[in-house]
Design a protein around this motif. Structure first.
Motif, PDB file in Angstrom:
ATOM      1  N   VAL A 158      15.887   6.159-129.386  1.00 61.89           N
ATOM      2  CA  VAL A 158      16.350   5.029-130.182  1.00 61.89           C
ATOM      3  C   VAL A 158      17.801   4.765-129.824  1.00 61.89           C
ATOM      4  CG1 VAL A 158      16.769   4.179-132.509  1.00 61.89           C
ATOM      5  CG2 VAL A 158      14.792   5.618-132.062  1.00 61.89           C
ATOM      6  N   GLU A 159      18.074   3.544-129.403  1.00 64.97           N
ATOM      7  CA  GLU A 159      19.444   3.148-129.100  1.00 64.97           C
ATOM      8  C   GLU A 159      19.515   1.630-129.052  1.00 64.97           C
ATOM      9  OE1 GLU A 159      20.888   3.453-124.893  1.00 64.97           O
ATOM     10  OE2 GLU A 159      18.932   4.362-124.569  1.00 64.97           O
ATOM     11  N   PHE A 160      20.694   1.107-129.283  1.00 62.79           N
ATOM     12  CA  PHE A 160      20.906  -0.328-129.130  1.00 62.79           C
ATOM     13  C   PHE A 160      21.475  -0.544-127.740  1.00 62.79           C
ATOM     14  CE2 PHE A 160      23.671  -4.032-129.152  1.00 62.79           C
ATOM     15  CZ  PHE A 160      22.769  -5.003-129.548  1.00 62.79           C
ATOM     16  N   ALA A 161      20.793  -1.325-126.955  1.00 57.69           N
ATOM     17  CA  ALA A 161      21.270  -1.575-125.595  1.00 57.69           C
ATOM     18  C   ALA A 161      20.805  -2.940-125.115  1.00 57.69           C
ATOM     19  CB  ALA A 161      20.758  -0.501-124.656  1.00 57.69           C
ATOM     20  N   ARG A 162      21.572  -3.520-124.240  1.00 57.61           N
ATOM     21  CA  ARG A 162      21.196  -4.792-123.639  1.00 57.61           C
ATOM     22  C   ARG A 162      20.083  -4.559-122.613  1.00 57.61           C
ATOM     23  NH1 ARG A 162      25.720  -6.018-125.807  1.00 57.61           N
ATOM     24  NH2 ARG A 162      27.253  -7.573-125.499  1.00 57.61           N
ATOM     25  N   PRO A 163      19.185  -5.547-122.452  1.00 56.12           N
ATOM     26  CA  PRO A 163      18.087  -5.376-121.493  1.00 56.12           C
ATOM     27  C   PRO A 163      18.559  -5.024-120.081  1.00 56.12           C
ATOM     28  CG  PRO A 163      17.664  -7.274-122.888  1.00 56.12           C
ATOM     29  CD  PRO A 163      19.058  -6.795-123.208  1.00 56.12           C
ATOM     30  N   ALA A 164      19.636  -5.643-119.617  1.00 53.25           N
ATOM     31  CA  ALA A 164      20.111  -5.369-118.256  1.00 53.25           C
ATOM     32  C   ALA A 164      20.526  -3.909-118.103  1.00 53.25           C
ATOM     33  CB  ALA A 164      21.271  -6.290-117.904  1.00 53.25           C
ATOM     34  N   THR A 165      21.131  -3.343-119.127  1.00 55.91           N
ATOM     35  CA  THR A 165      21.551  -1.941-119.092  1.00 55.91           C
ATOM     36  C   THR A 165      20.333  -1.026-119.016  1.00 55.91           C
ATOM     37  OG1 THR A 165      23.514  -2.462-120.389  1.00 55.91           O
ATOM     38  CG2 THR A 165      22.845  -0.157-120.323  1.00 55.91           C
ATOM     39  N   ILE A 166      19.326  -1.310-119.841  1.00 56.12           N
ATOM     40  CA  ILE A 166      18.121  -0.485-119.858  1.00 56.12           C
ATOM     41  C   ILE A 166      17.364  -0.620-118.546  1.00 56.12           C
ATOM     42  CG2 ILE A 166      15.859  -0.160-120.951  1.00 56.12           C
ATOM     43  CD1 ILE A 166      18.256   0.991-122.524  1.00 56.12           C
ATOM     44  N   LEU A 167      17.271  -1.822-118.001  1.00 57.13           N
ATOM     45  CA  LEU A 167      16.557  -2.003-116.741  1.00 57.13           C
ATOM     46  C   LEU A 167      17.226  -1.226-115.613  1.00 57.13           C
ATOM     47  CD1 LEU A 167      15.517  -5.767-116.904  1.00 57.13           C
ATOM     48  CD2 LEU A 167      14.053  -3.754-117.152  1.00 57.13           C
ATOM     49  N   SER A 168      18.530  -1.199-115.598  1.00 61.55           N
ATOM     50  CA  SER A 168      19.247  -0.432-114.584  1.00 61.55           C
ATOM     51  C   SER A 168      18.949   1.060-114.726  1.00 61.55           C
ATOM     52  CB  SER A 168      20.748  -0.681-114.704  1.00 61.55           C
ATOM     53  OG  SER A 168      21.466   0.140-113.831  1.00 61.55           O
ATOM     54  N   LYS A 169      18.973   1.559-115.965  1.00 60.88           N
ATOM     55  CA  LYS A 169      18.668   2.967-116.202  1.00 60.88           C
ATOM     56  C   LYS A 169      17.204   3.267-115.865  1.00 60.88           C
ATOM     57  CE  LYS A 169      22.007   3.737-119.941  1.00 60.88           C
ATOM     58  NZ  LYS A 169      22.123   4.159-121.359  1.00 60.88           N
ATOM     59  N   ALA A 170      16.308   2.334-116.185  1.00 60.92           N
ATOM     60  CA  ALA A 170      14.881   2.526-115.890  1.00 60.92           C
ATOM     61  C   ALA A 170      14.654   2.644-114.392  1.00 60.92           C
ATOM     62  CB  ALA A 170      14.059   1.379-116.471  1.00 60.92           C
ATOM     63  N   ALA A 171      15.343   1.822-113.605  1.00 56.62           N
ATOM     64  CA  ALA A 171      15.208   1.900-112.145  1.00 56.62           C
ATOM     65  C   ALA A 171      15.635   3.277-111.646  1.00 56.62           C
ATOM     66  CB  ALA A 171      16.030   0.807-111.474  1.00 56.62           C
ATOM     67  N   GLN A 172      16.722   3.803-112.201  1.00 52.36           N
ATOM     68  CA  GLN A 172      17.177   5.140-111.822  1.00 52.36           C
ATOM     69  C   GLN A 172      16.149   6.202-112.228  1.00 52.36           C
ATOM     70  OE1 GLN A 172      21.323   6.089-112.837  1.00 52.36           O
ATOM     71  NE2 GLN A 172      21.596   3.908-113.237  1.00 52.36           N
ATOM     72  N   ALA A 173      15.608   6.070-113.435  1.00 48.02           N
ATOM     73  CA  ALA A 173      14.627   7.043-113.930  1.00 48.02           C
ATOM     74  C   ALA A 173      13.355   7.020-113.079  1.00 48.02           C
ATOM     75  CB  ALA A 173      14.283   6.744-115.388  1.00 48.02           C
ATOM     76  N   ILE A 174      12.902   5.834-112.721  1.00 51.06           N
ATOM     77  CA  ILE A 174      11.707   5.709-111.885  1.00 51.06           C
ATOM     78  C   ILE A 174      11.958   6.356-110.525  1.00 51.06           C
ATOM     79  CG2 ILE A 174      10.256   4.041-110.650  1.00 51.06           C
ATOM     80  CD1 ILE A 174      10.523   2.229-113.175  1.00 51.06           C
ATOM     81  N   GLY A 175      13.123   6.107-109.950  1.00 53.60           N
ATOM     82  CA  GLY A 175      13.468   6.710-108.667  1.00 53.60           C
ATOM     83  C   GLY A 175      13.502   8.229-108.740  1.00 53.60           C
ATOM     84  N   GLN A 176      14.115   8.773-109.802  1.00 52.75           N
ATOM     85  CA  GLN A 176      14.196  10.228-109.959  1.00 52.75           C
ATOM     86  C   GLN A 176      12.812  10.844-110.142  1.00 52.75           C
ATOM     87  OE1 GLN A 176      16.963  11.507-112.991  1.00 52.75           O
ATOM     88  NE2 GLN A 176      18.481  10.017-112.335  1.00 52.75           N
ATOM     89  N   ALA A 177      11.976  10.208-110.950  1.00 54.02           N
ATOM     90  CA  ALA A 177      10.668  10.772-111.276  1.00 54.02           C
ATOM     91  C   ALA A 177       9.686  10.702-110.116  1.00 54.02           C
ATOM     92  CB  ALA A 177      10.079  10.067-112.495  1.00 54.02           C
ATOM     93  N   THR A 178       9.794   9.658-109.299  1.00 51.44           N
ATOM     94  CA  THR A 178       8.809   9.448-108.233  1.00 51.44           C
ATOM     95  C   THR A 178       9.307   9.865-106.855  1.00 51.44           C
ATOM     96  OG1 THR A 178       9.539   7.178-107.806  1.00 51.44           O
ATOM     97  CG2 THR A 178       7.790   7.500-109.475  1.00 51.44           C
ATOM     98  N   GLY A 179      10.615   9.946-106.690  1.00 47.98           N
ATOM     99  CA  GLY A 179      11.173  10.219-105.371  1.00 47.98           C
ATOM    100  C   GLY A 179      11.121   9.012-104.451  1.00 47.98           C
ATOM    101  N   CYS A 180      10.849   7.852-105.006  1.00 51.91           N
ATOM    102  CA  CYS A 180      10.738   6.609-104.236  1.00 51.91           C
ATOM    103  C   CYS A 180      11.823   5.630-104.666  1.00 51.91           C
ATOM    104  CB  CYS A 180       9.373   5.958-104.471  1.00 51.91           C
ATOM    105  SG  CYS A 180       7.971   7.003-104.047  1.00 51.91           S
ATOM    106  N   ASP A 181      12.023   4.612-103.841  1.00 56.57           N
ATOM    107  CA  ASP A 181      12.935   3.530-104.202  1.00 56.57           C
ATOM    108  C   ASP A 181      12.159   2.444-104.929  1.00 56.57           C
ATOM    109  OD1 ASP A 181      15.147   4.710-102.915  1.00 56.57           O
ATOM    110  OD2 ASP A 181      14.531   3.853-100.990  1.00 56.57           O
TER     111      ASP A 181
END
Length: 98
Positions: free
Chosen positions: A56-79
């Motif tokens: 739970v956090e208050f965040a702008r969509p652009a901030t979350i999308l940037s973090k999500a891209a990093q999380a997806i990269g870390q979890a999958t090992g892909c770009d």
């Protein structure tokens, strides 16, 4: 006359869907990743990935999308394929380049 459900039952039912895999990613165990204080459950299916932010956090969509891209990269090992990341503060989807 029907009795109303207790508040804790209603809250439990409402929260039950919070940890459900997005459509098309059911049955895939998530990889939990934390990026700058945001926690994501990432699921991969072929060249596609989905992440669900679980904290739970208050965040702008652009901030979350940037973090999500990093999380997806870390979890999958892909770009993440540029321009393929879509979603909102809760659920994100992306194409992968491995």
């Amino acid at each position: 006359m029907a009795r109303p459900l207790p508040v804790f039952v209603l809250l439990g039912l409402g929260l039950a869907g919070c940890n459900t895999a997005p459509v098309g990613f059911g049955g895939i165990d998530p990889v939990v990743v934390e990026v700058d204080g945001s926690t994501f459950e990432v699921r991969r299916k072929g060249d596609a990935a989905s992440s669900v932010r679980t904290n739970v956090e208050f965040a702008r969509p652009a901030t979350i999308l940037s973090k999500a891209a990093q999380a997806i990269g870390q979890a999958t090992g892909c770009d993440v394929v540029p321009g393929s990341l879509t979603g909102d503060q809760a659920i994100q989807r992306a194409r992968l380049s491995c």
